[in-house]
Design a protein around this motif. Structure first.
Motif, mmCIF file in Angstrom:
data_model
loop_
_atom_site.group_PDB
_atom_site.id
_atom_site.type_symbol
_atom_site.label_atom_id
_atom_site.label_comp_id
_atom_site.label_asym_id
_atom_site.label_seq_id
_atom_site.Cartn_x
_atom_site.Cartn_y
_atom_site.Cartn_z
ATOM 1 N N SER A 44 12.056 -0.725 4.911
ATOM 2 C CA SER A 44 11.109 -1.190 3.891
ATOM 3 C C SER A 44 9.686 -0.694 4.131
ATOM 4 O O SER A 44 8.730 -1.255 3.598
ATOM 5 N N MET A 45 9.555 0.389 4.899
ATOM 6 C CA MET A 45 8.263 1.067 4.980
ATOM 7 C C MET A 45 7.903 1.674 3.621
ATOM 8 O O MET A 45 6.750 2.043 3.368
ATOM 9 N N LYS A 46 8.879 1.748 2.713
ATOM 10 C CA LYS A 46 8.639 2.305 1.385
ATOM 11 C C LYS A 46 7.508 1.574 0.661
ATOM 12 O O LYS A 46 6.768 2.184 -0.115
ATOM 13 N N TYR A 47 7.349 0.280 0.911
ATOM 14 C CA TYR A 47 6.288 -0.472 0.243
ATOM 15 C C TYR A 47 4.911 0.023 0.676
ATOM 16 O O TYR A 47 4.005 0.163 -0.140
ATOM 17 N N MET A 48 4.771 0.302 1.960
ATOM 18 C CA MET A 48 3.514 0.833 2.475
ATOM 19 C C MET A 48 3.289 2.251 1.949
ATOM 20 O O MET A 48 2.161 2.625 1.594
ATOM 21 N N MET A 49 4.348 3.036 1.864
ATOM 22 C CA MET A 49 4.232 4.411 1.377
ATOM 23 C C MET A 49 3.835 4.445 -0.093
ATOM 24 O O MET A 49 3.126 5.345 -0.536
ATOM 25 N N GLN A 50 4.286 3.454 -0.847
ATOM 26 C CA GLN A 50 3.912 3.370 -2.264
ATOM 27 C C GLN A 50 2.475 2.888 -2.424
ATOM 28 O O GLN A 50 1.727 3.409 -3.268
ATOM 29 N N ALA A 51 2.079 1.903 -1.615
ATOM 30 C CA ALA A 51 0.744 1.314 -1.769
ATOM 31 C C ALA A 51 -0.343 2.177 -1.148
ATOM 32 O O ALA A 51 -1.446 2.297 -1.700
ATOM 33 N N PHE A 52 -0.044 2.786 0.003
ATOM 34 C CA PHE A 52 -1.032 3.590 0.725
ATOM 35 C C PHE A 52 -0.399 4.903 1.185
ATOM 36 O O PHE A 52 -0.152 5.091 2.386
ATOM 37 N N PRO A 53 -0.112 5.816 0.271
ATOM 38 C CA PRO A 53 0.606 7.042 0.650
ATOM 39 C C PRO A 53 -0.107 7.881 1.699
ATOM 40 O O PRO A 53 0.540 8.605 2.458
ATOM 41 N N GLU A 54 -1.432 7.753 1.780
ATOM 42 C CA GLU A 54 -2.169 8.529 2.775
ATOM 43 C C GLU A 54 -2.167 7.856 4.151
ATOM 44 O O GLU A 54 -2.611 8.448 5.135
ATOM 45 N N ARG A 55 -1.628 6.646 4.222
ATOM 46 C CA ARG A 55 -1.618 5.893 5.486
ATOM 47 C C ARG A 55 -0.202 5.507 5.927
ATOM 48 O O ARG A 55 -0.043 4.648 6.804
ATOM 49 N N ALA A 56 0.816 6.125 5.348
ATOM 50 C CA ALA A 56 2.190 5.806 5.721
ATOM 51 C C ALA A 56 3.008 7.089 5.730
ATOM 52 O O ALA A 56 2.908 7.905 4.807
ATOM 53 N N PHE A 57 3.834 7.261 6.768
ATOM 54 C CA PHE A 57 4.504 8.541 6.983
ATOM 55 C C PHE A 57 5.974 8.364 7.326
ATOM 56 O O PHE A 57 6.325 7.613 8.237
ATOM 57 N N ASP A 58 6.827 9.055 6.575
ATOM 58 C CA ASP A 58 8.217 9.255 6.965
ATOM 59 C C ASP A 58 8.256 10.598 7.672
ATOM 60 O O ASP A 58 8.033 11.641 7.060
ATOM 61 N N VAL A 59 8.551 10.590 8.959
ATOM 62 C CA VAL A 59 8.487 11.828 9.749
ATOM 63 C C VAL A 59 9.856 12.492 9.890
ATOM 64 O O VAL A 59 10.006 13.465 10.635
ATOM 65 N N GLY A 60 10.863 11.994 9.151
ATOM 66 C CA GLY A 60 12.195 12.558 9.277
ATOM 67 C C GLY A 60 12.906 12.038 10.521
ATOM 68 O O GLY A 60 12.403 11.152 11.228
#
Length: 589
Positions: free
Chosen positions: A316-332
């Protein structure tokens, strides 16, 4: 017969008796078989649907099990299992005492190597190829099937680097569908997209690593696959085949929503529609409590950064990635990188929340020690899927984290008892700690529907006495606290429940009170007893010369198989009824 062709195939030797022109019809039957099986019993759907033709072509062209076929991760191996002697028992897939949802060496000679975590296939295949060469067997083929998300992992590149310089007889098949569980990310993904579209004109990266490169080829064209396999079998040394597939192939909903249909739960086999959700309000999933709380905290604290290794949906890091895309990272699929990336952020004054599954954090153990704890960098590890996780089985049960974390200096370890304590420890952590903290919580739902309460700071290292009792001290951690409270109600006035949210630092002052008050102590945890909370309590008891009796309950010193969590708890004596019986016996002594 419902599946007139498939029901004649018990083993790949039967498959090779079929005319080539029957394979396309067989593929259609296999696809329908997988859809109906997963619709009824749940499991991994999209990945196996995407490799039906590739599975048949591989077993048709190569002499398995003599030739070694290794499926990376393994959640795409349902078709492989169906035609290697397990069709008749496939309804037990992922069930208690049934067959595993992943390749498993002990289950079949066709499962050349056990898998469950990603990016191991090339290393294993290379090791087998080297062993075959040393044994004088130059005819055996060694095939690793790996996805585009998995091949971006550091371990896969380490293996490619070695294999390209080894002259080993190995074939790496890249199953490129642009998605793992979530969409693939990173520069390599972009490179592969350019290769597929023909816009890549520079050096081929795999040829640069000394592989003979072939492709891209349509992974759903059996004739084309068989043709290229025929060619590849004549070529010695490291070879690389780039295959393009569609995850969820053959079920329109699975093709359209590849994330949801990776493992969709139960659904209608004819329409593909998912089973309707329960209408009654339910407590939230722990992962959603984490994800939504992180966004809530990040809105007020600009220093917060989120990191996850390839699990934005699952964690559920997706919520952070949606709200703050410049502050949340999926690194693979790069757990080692995720941990040291978080350390770098913390070293420069940021507050890094690294969300990772318990068993995936095992893959970054050195980074956890060397880059984080040794340097006292206050990274916040949010460890999902802690404890028994159910049908995914031994490779995914997060039962070792308390043991493997507790021995690391400078690391705070906390196991929240419910959604509120998870929120509050996250709030406490982002206010500024001097040390890293590991927060571990289970898969699935919590216990509180109204969970969004005002934040409260948690006192570090402090245990809580939740009930009074004069005969037995029950020391518990994590979500098993609810079990302990139920038991306390049943044995009213007899059991004192102590919740030790902090496994490290341990509240030794409260422990001394327990030692001086009770001659019987029961510890309870959703992790391995050896090395976890039980061991921590025993160590203090020994140094304090405690003369009473300590009974420790948790996960035994063995790898737990697959099954529902309730079935697994039953098998090791941790159901509510079994715990009640254990306490009856203790109190009767």
């Amino acid at each position: 017969m419902k599946y007139p062709l498939l029901e004649t195939i018990d083993f790949p030797s039967d498959l090779r008796e079929l005319p080539v022109d029957k394979l396309e019809a067989l593929a259609a039957e296999m696809r329908r078989f997988i859809i109906e099986a997963v619709a009824a019993k749940e499991g991994h759907l999209g990945a196996s649907l995407g490799v039906v033709e590739l599975t048949l072509a591989l077993h048709y062209a190569f002499n398995t099990p003599y030739d070694k076929l290794i499926w990376d991760v393994g959640h795409q191996a349902y078709g492989h299992k169906i035609i290697t002697g397990r069709r008749s028992v496939f309804d037990t897939n992922r069930q208690f005492k049934g067959i595993s949802g992943f390749p498993k060496m002990a289950e079949s000679e066709y499962d050349a190597f056990g898998t469950g975590h990603s990016s191991t296939s090339i290393s294993a295949a290379l090791g087998m190829a080297i062993a075959s060469r040393l044994q004088g067997d130059t005819k055996r083929e060694h095939i690793a099937v790996i996805g585009d998300a998995s091949i971006a992992s550091g371990m896969a590149f380490e293996a490619l680097n070695h294999a390209g310089d080894s002259k080993a007889n190995i074939l790496v098949i890249l199953n490129d569908n642009a998605i793992g569980i979530d969409p693939s990310v990173g520069a390599l993904k972009n490179y592969l997209t350019q290769v597929k579209t023909g816009s890549q004109r520079s050096v081929n990266i795999f040829e640069a690593l000394n592989f003979r490169y072939f492709g891209p080829v349509d992974g759903h064209d059996i004739d084309k696959l068989l043709e290229i396999f025929k060619t590849l079998k004549k070529i010695e040394g490291p070879k690389f085949l780039h295959v393009i597939t569609t995850k969820g192939k053959g079920l329109k909903q699975a093709e359209r929503d590849q994330v949801k249909y990776h493992a969709p739960g139960k659904f209608d086999a004819l329409t593909g529609e998912l089973s309707p959700a329960k209408e009654a309000p339910q407590p939230p999933k722990y992962q959603d409590v984490f994800g939504l709380t992180l966004v809530e905290l990040a809105k007020k604290n600009p220093k917060i950064v989120g990191i996850t290794p390839a699990m934005p949906t699952g964690s559920s890091m997706k919520y952070m990635m949606q709200a703050f895309p410049e502050r949340a990272f999926d690194v693979g699929i790069a757990e080692q990188h995720a941990v040291t990336l978080a350390a770098g952020i913390a070293a420069s004054g940021g507050i890094a929340f690294c969300a990772v599954y318990s068993t995936f954090l095992q893959r970054a153990y050195d980074q956890l020690i060397h880059d984080v704890a040794l340097q006292k960098l206050p990274v916040v590890f949010c460890i999902d899927r802690a404890g028994l996780v159910g049908e995914d089985g031994a490779t995914h049960h997060g039962v070792f984290d308390l043991a493997y974390l507790r021995c690391i200096p400078n690391l705070i370890i906390y196991a929240p008892r419910n959604e509120e304590s998870l929120r509050n420890i996250m709030f406490t952590a982002q206010e500024g700690l001097d040390l890293p903290i590991a927060i571990r919580y289970p898969r699935g739902r919590g216990t509180v529907i109204d969970w969004k309460k005002p934040f409260e700071k948690i006192e570090l290292g402090k245990a809580e006495k939740l009930t009074e009792g004069d005969r037995l001290a029950l020391i518990v951690t994590g979500h098993f606290t609810e079990k302990a409270l139920k038991l306390a109600k049943i044995f009213s006035g007899s059991i004192a429940v102590y919740y030790f949210g902090f496994i490290k630092p341990l509240d030794t002052e409260t422990l001394q009170d327990v030692f001086s008050t009770y001659d019987k102590i029961l510890t309870l945890e959703d992790g391995v007893v050896k090395g976890g909370l039980a061991s921590a309590i025993a160590e203090i008891a020994l140094s304090s010369n405690y003369k009473g009796k300590i009974i420790s309950l948790g996960i035994p010193d063995e790898f737990m198989e697959q099954g529902s969590t309730e079935e697994l708890y039953q098998s090791i004596g941790l159901t509510d009824a079994q715990l009640q019986s254990t306490i009856h016996e203790l109190l009767a002594e």
